[in-house]
Design a protein around this motif. Structure first.
Motif, PDB file in Angstrom:
ATOM      1  N   PHE A 188       0.391  16.206  -0.531  1.00 48.80           N
ATOM      2  CA  PHE A 188       0.177  15.347  -1.725  1.00 48.80           C
ATOM      3  C   PHE A 188      -1.448  14.919  -1.732  1.00 48.80           C
ATOM      4  O   PHE A 188      -1.746  14.576  -0.386  1.00 48.80           O
ATOM      5  N   PHE A 189      -2.347  14.955  -2.560  1.00 44.03           N
ATOM      6  CA  PHE A 189      -3.383  14.626  -2.825  1.00 44.03           C
ATOM      7  C   PHE A 189      -3.522  13.398  -3.594  1.00 44.03           C
ATOM      8  O   PHE A 189      -4.828  12.639  -3.704  1.00 44.03           O
TER       9      PHE A 189
ATOM     10  N   PHE B  28       5.693  22.417  10.125  1.00 51.12           N
ATOM     11  CA  PHE B  28       5.198  22.963   9.065  1.00 51.12           C
ATOM     12  C   PHE B  28       4.449  21.870   8.407  1.00 51.12           C
ATOM     13  O   PHE B  28       5.091  20.862   8.558  1.00 51.12           O
ATOM     14  N   ILE B  29       3.267  22.063   7.672  1.00 54.23           N
ATOM     15  CA  ILE B  29       2.670  20.902   7.046  1.00 54.23           C
ATOM     16  C   ILE B  29       3.541  20.655   5.916  1.00 54.23           C
ATOM     17  O   ILE B  29       3.541  21.448   4.838  1.00 54.23           O
ATOM     18  N   ARG B  30       3.875  19.524   5.772  1.00 56.60           N
ATOM     19  CA  ARG B  30       4.957  18.985   4.572  1.00 56.60           C
ATOM     20  C   ARG B  30       4.204  17.684   3.979  1.00 56.60           C
ATOM     21  O   ARG B  30       3.551  17.046   4.660  1.00 56.60           O
ATOM     22  N   PRO B  31       4.385  17.614   2.673  1.00 52.83           N
ATOM     23  CA  PRO B  31       3.845  16.225   2.204  1.00 52.83           C
ATOM     24  C   PRO B  31       4.520  14.995   2.457  1.00 52.83           C
ATOM     25  O   PRO B  31       5.949  15.085   2.611  1.00 52.83           O
ATOM     26  N   PHE B  32       4.028  13.984   2.465  1.00 54.29           N
ATOM     27  CA  PHE B  32       4.426  12.765   2.493  1.00 54.29           C
ATOM     28  C   PHE B  32       4.258  11.879   1.804  1.00 54.29           C
ATOM     29  O   PHE B  32       2.934  11.520   1.192  1.00 54.29           O
TER      30      PHE B  32
ATOM     31  N   LEU C 297       1.000  -1.158  -0.004  1.00 61.41           N
ATOM     32  CA  LEU C 297      -0.125   0.018  -0.004  1.00 61.41           C
ATOM     33  C   LEU C 297       0.815   1.251  -0.089  1.00 61.41           C
ATOM     34  O   LEU C 297       2.023   1.357   0.827  1.00 61.41           O
ATOM     35  N   TYR C 298       0.560   2.215  -0.883  1.00 56.94           N
ATOM     36  CA  TYR C 298       1.072   3.368  -0.870  1.00 56.94           C
ATOM     37  C   TYR C 298       0.289   4.642  -0.502  1.00 56.94           C
ATOM     38  O   TYR C 298      -0.738   4.772  -1.208  1.00 56.94           O
ATOM     39  N   LEU C 299       0.561   5.437   0.455  1.00 54.35           N
ATOM     40  CA  LEU C 299      -0.188   6.407   1.018  1.00 54.35           C
ATOM     41  C   LEU C 299       0.499   7.653   0.462  1.00 54.35           C
ATOM     42  O   LEU C 299       1.527   7.932   0.725  1.00 54.35           O
ATOM     43  N   ALA C 300      -0.361   8.802   0.388  1.00 55.97           N
ATOM     44  CA  ALA C 300       0.273  10.143   0.054  1.00 55.97           C
ATOM     45  C   ALA C 300      -0.748  11.100   0.928  1.00 55.97           C
ATOM     46  O   ALA C 300      -1.881  10.931   1.001  1.00 55.97           O
ATOM     47  N   GLY C 301       0.019  12.164   1.636  1.00 56.84           N
ATOM     48  CA  GLY C 301      -0.899  12.907   2.324  1.00 56.84           C
ATOM     49  C   GLY C 301      -0.053  14.125   2.973  1.00 56.84           C
ATOM     50  O   GLY C 301       1.021  14.580   2.127  1.00 56.84           O
ATOM     51  N   SER C 302      -0.130  14.373   4.125  1.00 54.15           N
ATOM     52  CA  SER C 302       0.514  15.749   4.698  1.00 54.15           C
ATOM     53  C   SER C 302       0.489  15.534   6.039  1.00 54.15           C
ATOM     54  O   SER C 302      -0.456  14.934   6.763  1.00 54.15           O
TER      55      SER C 302
END
Length: 271
Positions: free
Chosen positions: A253-254, A226-230, A210-215
């Protein structure tokens, strides 16, 4: 125009399975909106356009805060169509003020012909943290494994008031049974953690991973403020194997996709 008869639809995700197109959305024509699921037949022959097969609005009309009735993720398999999102009207609250909670709804492939509300086959309504604040699924992925089809839904959930929200990864079987759930590594669901924020906006399942993208900005776990993407990777047992957080970028990341050993994420950056 400004006609009151106009309707506002916000499509949030699309998936292709078995020659059909499935879209999840929300219909804001009523107060608080209604979650929306739509299926199309893919174009064939000389026809350049998909053909509508079925559509359903899920959740009864009534009061709800704006944008609290919605499907934000959709997946499909040979067993059915799975829509993940949140609902105010169709869920209960365990403590404090009433707020939306996560919902996962399965519809039959041939349309809303199930025995549950609005033609659903089954509905799951989990509550993750005892704080019982705002909780909602953001996305879902289906993965075929040795013992059948399994569903992986990702949520954001308030843990102890404003500024504290943690990601949740939940694994379901095709019958709607919750098999396992995890949040940030080392954090238990029984407490009221004050660690900062982590949001999983998208998930994709590829080759058993599973690959998740978010912040995130988990100051209580050593991240900066700081809000950073991951992007993060989990195995099918929901063990996190790695997380990459962009230390030189502020934003979120969305969307995420994985192909041929690489992971691709898209989003928005503060520049």
């Amino acid at each position: 125009g400004n006609s009151t008869s106009e309707r506002f639809f916000a499509g949030t995700e699309v998936v292709v399975s078995g020659g059909h197109l499935y879209v999840c959305s929300s219909d804001a024509a009523v107060s608080g909106g209604q979650a929306l699921a739509v299926s199309y037949q893919l174009p064939s022959g000389k026809s350049p356009h998909p053909v509508l097969r079925w559509v359903t609005r899920w959740s009864r009309p009534g009061f709800a805060p704006p944008l609290s009735e919605r499907f934000t993720g959709v997946a499909a398999s040979g067993e059915g169509v799975y829509c993940a999102g949140m609902s105010y009207r169709e869920t209960s609250d365990g403590a404090g003020s009433k707020e939306p909670k996560s919902v996962l709804v399965k519809f039959p492939l041939d349309g809303p012909t199930g025995a549950e509300a609005d033609g659903a086959q089954w509905v799951a309504k989990p509550r993750f943290f005892p704080y019982s604040g705002l909780e909602g699924f953001w996305d879902i992925a289906a993965m075929q494994e040795e013992n059948g089809t399994f569903l992986y839904a990702v949520a954001g959930a308030d843990t102890s008031g404003y500024g504290n929200n943690l990601l949740v990864v939940a694994k379901y079987d095709a019958a709607g049974n919750l098999l396992h759930q995890v949040t940030e590594p080392g954090v238990e669901f029984s407490g009221l953690p004050t660690l900062g924020l982590s949001w999983p906006h998208a998930v994709v399942a590829r080759n058993g991973q599973l690959y998740l993208a978010g912040s995130s900005h988990l100051t209580g776990l050593g991240e900066d403020n700081f809000i950073r993407p991951f992007v993060a990777c989990y195995d099918a047992d929901l063990k996190r194997t790695w997380k990459l957080r962009k230390s030189d970028l502020q934003g979120r990341f969305f969307g995420v996709e994985a192909h041929n050993g690489s992971v691709y994420a898209v989003g928005a950056a503060l520049v």
